[in-house]
Design a protein around this motif. Sequence first.
Motif, PDB file in Angstrom:
ATOM      1  N   ALA A   1     110.798  34.561  33.306  1.00  0.00           N
ATOM      2  CA  ALA A   1     110.740  36.015  33.479  1.00  0.00           C
ATOM      3  C   ALA A   1     111.930  36.688  32.792  1.00  0.00           C
ATOM      4  CB  ALA A   1     110.716  36.356  34.964  1.00  0.00           C
ATOM      5  N   PHE A   2     113.103  36.076  32.887  1.00  0.00           N
ATOM      6  CA  PHE A   2     114.271  36.614  32.188  1.00  0.00           C
ATOM      7  C   PHE A   2     114.013  36.671  30.685  1.00  0.00           C
ATOM      8  CE2 PHE A   2     117.500  35.123  35.606  1.00  0.00           C
ATOM      9  CZ  PHE A   2     117.452  36.363  36.228  1.00  0.00           C
ATOM     10  N   ALA A   3     113.475  35.583  30.131  1.00  0.00           N
ATOM     11  CA  ALA A   3     113.208  35.525  28.691  1.00  0.00           C
ATOM     12  C   ALA A   3     112.199  36.583  28.277  1.00  0.00           C
ATOM     13  CB  ALA A   3     112.708  34.126  28.318  1.00  0.00           C
ATOM     14  N   ALA A   4     111.183  36.808  29.113  1.00  0.00           N
ATOM     15  CA  ALA A   4     110.168  37.815  28.807  1.00  0.00           C
ATOM     16  C   ALA A   4     110.748  39.223  28.798  1.00  0.00           C
ATOM     17  CB  ALA A   4     109.023  37.725  29.825  1.00  0.00           C
ATOM     18  N   ARG A   5     111.858  39.412  29.485  1.00  0.00           N
ATOM     19  CA  ARG A   5     112.512  40.718  29.546  1.00  0.00           C
ATOM     20  C   ARG A   5     113.652  40.851  28.547  1.00  0.00           C
ATOM     21  NH1 ARG A   5     109.842  39.510  33.813  1.00  0.00           N
ATOM     22  NH2 ARG A   5     109.127  41.042  35.353  1.00  0.00           N
ATOM     23  N   GLY A   6     113.728  39.888  27.636  1.00  0.00           N
ATOM     24  CA  GLY A   6     114.656  40.014  26.535  1.00  0.00           C
ATOM     25  C   GLY A   6     115.974  39.294  26.681  1.00  0.00           C
ATOM     26  N   LEU A   7     116.219  38.648  27.820  1.00  0.00           N
ATOM     27  CA  LEU A   7     117.459  37.898  27.974  1.00  0.00           C
ATOM     28  C   LEU A   7     117.357  36.595  27.188  1.00  0.00           C
ATOM     29  CD1 LEU A   7     118.247  38.426  31.773  1.00  0.00           C
ATOM     30  CD2 LEU A   7     119.058  39.731  29.808  1.00  0.00           C
ATOM     31  N   LYS A   8     118.491  36.156  26.658  1.00  0.00           N
ATOM     32  CA  LYS A   8     118.451  34.995  25.755  1.00  0.00           C
ATOM     33  C   LYS A   8     119.722  34.173  25.887  1.00  0.00           C
ATOM     34  CE  LYS A   8     120.251  37.770  21.928  1.00  0.00           C
ATOM     35  NZ  LYS A   8     120.640  38.859  22.837  1.00  0.00           N
ATOM     36  N   ALA A   9     119.741  33.043  25.197  1.00  0.00           N
ATOM     37  CA  ALA A   9     120.905  32.159  25.198  1.00  0.00           C
ATOM     38  C   ALA A   9     122.140  32.927  24.724  1.00  0.00           C
ATOM     39  CB  ALA A   9     120.652  30.953  24.301  1.00  0.00           C
ATOM     40  N   GLY A  10     123.247  32.704  25.419  1.00  0.00           N
ATOM     41  CA  GLY A  10     124.496  33.366  25.067  1.00  0.00           C
ATOM     42  C   GLY A  10     124.753  34.661  25.799  1.00  0.00           C
ATOM     43  N   ASP A  11     123.713  35.261  26.405  1.00  0.00           N
ATOM     44  CA  ASP A  11     123.906  36.502  27.164  1.00  0.00           C
ATOM     45  C   ASP A  11     124.736  36.232  28.412  1.00  0.00           C
ATOM     46  OD1 ASP A  11     122.504  38.032  25.391  1.00  0.00           O
ATOM     47  OD2 ASP A  11     120.685  38.184  26.611  1.00  0.00           O
ATOM     48  N   ARG A  12     125.694  37.118  28.687  1.00  0.00           N
ATOM     49  CA  ARG A  12     126.447  37.024  29.936  1.00  0.00           C
ATOM     50  C   ARG A  12     125.655  37.714  31.044  1.00  0.00           C
ATOM     51  NH1 ARG A  12     128.108  37.357  25.100  1.00  0.00           N
ATOM     52  NH2 ARG A  12     128.922  39.475  25.380  1.00  0.00           N
ATOM     53  N   ILE A  13     125.494  37.014  32.162  1.00  0.00           N
ATOM     54  CA  ILE A  13     124.732  37.552  33.302  1.00  0.00           C
ATOM     55  C   ILE A  13     125.594  37.425  34.549  1.00  0.00           C
ATOM     56  CG2 ILE A  13     122.634  37.362  34.675  1.00  0.00           C
ATOM     57  CD1 ILE A  13     121.268  36.115  32.217  1.00  0.00           C
ATOM     58  N   VAL A  14     125.930  38.556  35.161  1.00  0.00           N
ATOM     59  CA  VAL A  14     126.774  38.578  36.359  1.00  0.00           C
ATOM     60  C   VAL A  14     125.908  38.312  37.582  1.00  0.00           C
ATOM     61  CG1 VAL A  14     128.313  39.955  37.801  1.00  0.00           C
ATOM     62  CG2 VAL A  14     128.446  40.135  35.314  1.00  0.00           C
ATOM     63  N   LEU A  15     126.322  37.340  38.379  1.00  0.00           N
ATOM     64  CA  LEU A  15     125.580  36.929  39.572  1.00  0.00           C
ATOM     65  C   LEU A  15     126.380  37.330  40.808  1.00  0.00           C
ATOM     66  CD1 LEU A  15     123.182  35.466  40.807  1.00  0.00           C
ATOM     67  CD2 LEU A  15     124.317  33.295  40.334  1.00  0.00           C
ATOM     68  N   HIS A  16     125.875  38.329  41.538  1.00  0.00           N
ATOM     69  CA  HIS A  16     126.592  38.898  42.684  1.00  0.00           C
ATOM     70  C   HIS A  16     125.670  38.897  43.906  1.00  0.00           C
ATOM     71  CE1 HIS A  16     129.425  41.317  44.904  1.00  0.00           C
ATOM     72  NE2 HIS A  16     128.617  42.358  44.975  1.00  0.00           N
ATOM     73  N   LEU A  17     125.553  37.716  44.514  1.00  0.00           N
ATOM     74  CA  LEU A  17     124.706  37.518  45.688  1.00  0.00           C
ATOM     75  C   LEU A  17     125.462  36.674  46.708  1.00  0.00           C
ATOM     76  CD1 LEU A  17     121.311  36.519  43.981  1.00  0.00           C
ATOM     77  CD2 LEU A  17     121.813  38.718  45.077  1.00  0.00           C
ATOM     78  N   PRO A  18     125.066  36.745  47.992  1.00  0.00           N
ATOM     79  CA  PRO A  18     125.676  35.847  48.982  1.00  0.00           C
ATOM     80  C   PRO A  18     125.132  34.435  48.838  1.00  0.00           C
ATOM     81  CG  PRO A  18     123.940  37.143  50.010  1.00  0.00           C
ATOM     82  CD  PRO A  18     124.073  37.656  48.604  1.00  0.00           C
ATOM     83  N   ASN A  19     125.816  33.461  49.471  1.00  0.00           N
ATOM     84  CA  ASN A  19     125.284  32.096  49.494  1.00  0.00           C
ATOM     85  C   ASN A  19     123.857  32.115  50.014  1.00  0.00           C
ATOM     86  OD1 ASN A  19     127.822  31.253  48.719  1.00  0.00           O
ATOM     87  ND2 ASN A  19     128.021  29.702  50.327  1.00  0.00           N
ATOM     88  N   GLY A  20     122.980  31.388  49.348  1.00  0.00           N
ATOM     89  CA  GLY A  20     121.590  31.325  49.772  1.00  0.00           C
ATOM     90  C   GLY A  20     120.739  30.730  48.664  1.00  0.00           C
ATOM     91  N   TRP A  21     119.441  30.564  48.924  1.00  0.00           N
ATOM     92  CA  TRP A  21     118.571  29.950  47.930  1.00  0.00           C
ATOM     93  C   TRP A  21     118.458  30.826  46.682  1.00  0.00           C
ATOM     94  CZ3 TRP A  21     114.177  32.178  46.000  1.00  0.00           C
ATOM     95  CH2 TRP A  21     113.601  33.229  46.726  1.00  0.00           C
TER      96      TRP A  21
END
Length: 500
Positions: free
Chosen positions: A46-66
Amino acid sequence: MLQSRVSDLAHRAALKFGEKTALTLPGLRSLSFREIDDLAGRMAGAFAARGLKAGDRIVLHLPNGWQWVVAYHAIARLGGVVVPANFLLSAEEVSYIVEDSEATALIVPAERRASFKTRAQVYTLGEAPEAEELTRLLDGDYMLPVERNPEDLFTIGYTSGTTGRPKGATMSHEGLFASLSGTATIHVRHEGDAVLTSLPFPHVYGNIVMNATFLVGSRLITTPRFDAAEALRLIGEEKATLFEGVPTMFYQMLAHPSIGDADLSSLTRCTVGGQTMPTAKINAVTSRFGCPLLELWGMTEVAGPAVTHSPYWSPRPGSIGLPMPGFETRIADLEDSSRDSAPGAAGELMVRGTMVTKGYWRNEVATKETINAQGWLATGDIARADKDGFIFIVDRKKDMIITAGYNVYPAELEQVIAMHPSVAMVAVAGTADEEKGEIAQAFVVPHRNAVLSEEDLIAHCRKHLASYKIPRKVIFVEDLPKNSTGKILRRSLREAQASV
């Protein structure tokens, strides 16, 4: 063949461990290795379909969890660069990380979406009309991991920023994998382990604990936040073989009324890192928990644990252990870092090796200030080594107190004060003094119902410390200030006293 990369770590685990439970969220959900691989694969698609690709920085701001685990490994298999942001950081702090890393995307809980004004794509966990739900990403086409080289950039870990704006320490796949594989090997992690932790996954220590599950096939039991009573209960209920935390977690469990009835018999070892721990408390943990407490050392700039102990080695309380394979250490003279300190003498811990950052993200000045031309990184920790090479952290260089010309290390005073049976937690910090320049003050959390006075503790210190080291004041408090990973903040104590 096993490669030193994280991009296909979850996929390889699914092929090897299949339906075995990988992650347990007590009272909420459990996921197998195959389920995590499937969710991460579809999210990456789904990320790839929305234009995200190798090398892109993606900030992950979630609590511990699945969701955190799945999103992390979705970014990894996409070939993206994970930029973890601790869930306890403010929106302003996270926004700085987004802008400084030039992130393409940001993943946040729905309730925090309105706090961010950014050009980056924003993906949310729940309902938010102006952005996509994170759950919709799970409907993407399954994506296999992209091919990545071990030396490719994989993650940017931002420092705590105690001396200014946080800096982004860059880390390659092979750098993180070196810490991951070394930790798993030396701690003897295996498929039969049930690992309990509340360490935040964005932190390098928590990240290695989480990823070790996929390397060795163990089961990870996690909670969004630490609670001493719940941790004691879950050790028995989940038959945890390994508990991992920072010193304050162990202090709180030792002091909790329910520890007398807690079933800790399943534990085979525990690990502790993030800060020095008084030997009196280490001994108390090993006695009550009935297993070794393996001290470890690491920092954001080295991807995770880099110096530690094995459960099969003879105990050396107070030592952080030996360097992992491929990781070099030296104790540098405090006046001239190009020279080693005298044998057994304290100096600054310098490190070099695969798991050391190649530099700070687009910050050449900070990189040159920290890493010399020979590749040695100055850690800011004052340490010494014994005759066998075991390393002992004396203190943080910036926390050293200079009183009347003498060097006083807060950690040494904390070691002594923690020996008193009525002390649950202690932190020592310096404060300005007209006559001596600085003096030491002790901030003490007494055990519940303990009767303890300043005179008692001063007298206790006189038995074990030189006169110039004795704290000039003892302040009793209900708790100590901590950062988002549970580390006690001496700096906050100094600032609070300076404003009085």
